[in-house]
Design an enzyme around this catalytic site. Structure first.
Site, short mmCIF file in Angstrom:
data_model
loop_
_atom_site.label_atom_id
_atom_site.label_comp_id
_atom_site.label_asym_id
_atom_site.label_seq_id
_atom_site.Cartn_x
_atom_site.Cartn_y
_atom_site.Cartn_z
N ASP A 32 0.85 -1.19 0.00
CA ASP A 32 0.00 0.00 0.00
C ASP A 32 0.89 1.24 0.00
O ASP A 32 1.89 1.32 0.72
CB ASP A 32 -0.91 -0.01 1.24
CG ASP A 32 -2.07 0.97 1.09
OD1 ASP A 32 -3.22 0.51 1.01
OD2 ASP A 32 -1.82 2.19 1.06
N ILE A 33 0.49 2.23 -0.79
CA ILE A 33 1.29 3.46 -0.93
C ILE A 33 1.26 4.29 0.35
O ILE A 33 2.15 5.12 0.58
CB ILE A 33 0.77 4.27 -2.14
CG1 ILE A 33 1.86 5.14 -2.72
CG2 ILE A 33 -0.47 5.06 -1.82
CD1 ILE A 33 1.55 5.67 -4.11
N ASN A 90 -12.95 -3.23 2.28
CA ASN A 90 -13.95 -2.17 2.39
C ASN A 90 -14.84 -2.23 1.16
O ASN A 90 -14.35 -2.41 0.03
CB ASN A 90 -13.27 -0.80 2.46
CG ASN A 90 -12.37 -0.68 3.68
OD1 ASN A 90 -12.72 -1.15 4.76
ND2 ASN A 90 -11.20 -0.09 3.50
N GLU A 98 -12.38 3.40 -1.19
CA GLU A 98 -11.92 4.53 -2.01
C GLU A 98 -11.64 4.12 -3.45
O GLU A 98 -11.92 4.88 -4.37
CB GLU A 98 -10.67 5.15 -1.39
CG GLU A 98 -10.99 5.94 -0.12
CD GLU A 98 -9.73 6.41 0.60
OE1 GLU A 98 -8.62 6.24 0.06
OE2 GLU A 98 -9.89 6.94 1.71
N VAL A 99 -11.04 2.95 -3.62
CA VAL A 99 -10.69 2.50 -4.97
C VAL A 99 -11.70 1.44 -5.40
O VAL A 99 -11.81 0.39 -4.75
CB VAL A 99 -9.25 1.94 -5.02
CG1 VAL A 99 -8.93 1.46 -6.43
CG2 VAL A 99 -8.24 2.99 -4.56
N HIS A 103 -10.44 -5.25 -3.43
CA HIS A 103 -9.10 -5.53 -2.91
C HIS A 103 -9.19 -5.95 -1.45
O HIS A 103 -10.11 -5.56 -0.72
CB HIS A 103 -8.18 -4.31 -3.05
CG HIS A 103 -8.76 -3.04 -2.52
ND1 HIS A 103 -9.69 -2.30 -3.22
CD2 HIS A 103 -8.56 -2.36 -1.35
CE1 HIS A 103 -10.03 -1.23 -2.53
NE2 HIS A 103 -9.36 -1.25 -1.37
N HIS A 105 -7.01 -5.85 2.06
CA HIS A 105 -5.87 -5.30 2.80
C HIS A 105 -5.33 -6.40 3.71
O HIS A 105 -6.09 -7.04 4.43
CB HIS A 105 -6.31 -4.15 3.71
CG HIS A 105 -6.89 -2.96 3.00
ND1 HIS A 105 -6.19 -1.78 2.85
CD2 HIS A 105 -8.10 -2.75 2.43
CE1 HIS A 105 -6.95 -0.90 2.22
NE2 HIS A 105 -8.11 -1.45 1.96
P1 AMP Z 1 -9.88 1.40 0.22
O1 AMP Z 1 -10.18 2.59 1.07
O2 AMP Z 1 -10.23 0.10 0.88
O3 AMP Z 1 -10.46 1.53 -1.17
O4 AMP Z 1 -8.31 1.35 0.09
C1 AMP Z 1 -7.59 1.87 -0.98
C2 AMP Z 1 -6.14 1.75 -0.63
O5 AMP Z 1 -5.39 1.91 -1.81
C3 AMP Z 1 -5.64 2.80 0.37
O6 AMP Z 1 -5.09 2.13 1.51
C4 AMP Z 1 -4.58 3.56 -0.42
O7 AMP Z 1 -3.48 3.95 0.38
C5 AMP Z 1 -4.19 2.55 -1.47
N1 AMP Z 1 -3.64 3.09 -2.71
C6 AMP Z 1 -4.15 4.08 -3.47
N2 AMP Z 1 -3.39 4.28 -4.54
C7 AMP Z 1 -2.38 3.39 -4.48
C8 AMP Z 1 -1.26 3.08 -5.32
N3 AMP Z 1 -1.02 3.75 -6.47
N4 AMP Z 1 -0.42 2.09 -4.94
C9 AMP Z 1 -0.64 1.43 -3.79
N5 AMP Z 1 -1.68 1.64 -2.97
C10 AMP Z 1 -2.54 2.62 -3.31
#
Ligand code: AMP
Length: 116
Positions: A32-33, A90, A98-99, A103, A105
């Site tokens: 994770d970034i 999530n 968010e994405v 996925h 974690h």
């Molecule tokens: P969520 O809130 O469950 O959708 O988590 C999205 C996760 O993606 C967050 O923990 C971010 O830090 C992570 N994230 C977003 N962009 C990137 C990226 N380019 N590379 C790695 N992790 C990312």
């Protein structure tokens, strides 16, 4: 509706880089970034799906079983089973997603604490 321009779709298409931990036919795992623990790895299936439910309803059994076996493969690779870890996915607005590509974690390497 799956958004082909979400950041994890771009990572899968190798349009943007990631810090890869493991990759196989059905899945990709990367750091994770913005890590929320000493170990914070994200696992994504190579399948266009927005959420856990979308994935379970629309991917075939081989795809799903391979992905979840790869989660365990990464847990073994990271050597985190003995001390423990937390898996989170999530989903949607209330879940704080968010994405919009499903996925998981994988959080470990320290005590993660209570959920709230
Ligand atoms: P969520 O809130 O469950 O959708 O988590 C999205 C996760 O993606 C967050 O923990 C971010 O830090 C992570 N994230 C977003 N962009 C990137 C990226 N380019 N590379 C790695 N992790 C990312």
């Amino acid at each position: 509706m799956y958004d082909e321009n979400n950041i994890f779709a771009k990572i899968l298409r190798k349009e943007i880089p990631c810090d890869k931990v493991h990759e196989d036919e059905f899945s990709l795992f990367f750091n994770d970034i913005s890590p929320q623990a000493r170990i914070h790895v994200l696992g994504i299936p190579k399948f266009p799906c927005t959420t856990f439910s979308d994935y379970l309803k629309n991917a075939d059994n081989e795809n799903i079983s391979s992905f979840f076996r790869s989660v365990q493969f990464v847990i073994d690779k990271l050597k985190i089973e003995e001390y423990g870890y937390r898996l989170i996915t999530n989903s949607g607005e209330d879940g704080g997603q968010e994405v919009p590509h499903f996925h998981i974690h994988i959080l470990a390497g320290e005590k993660i604490g209570k959920l709230r």
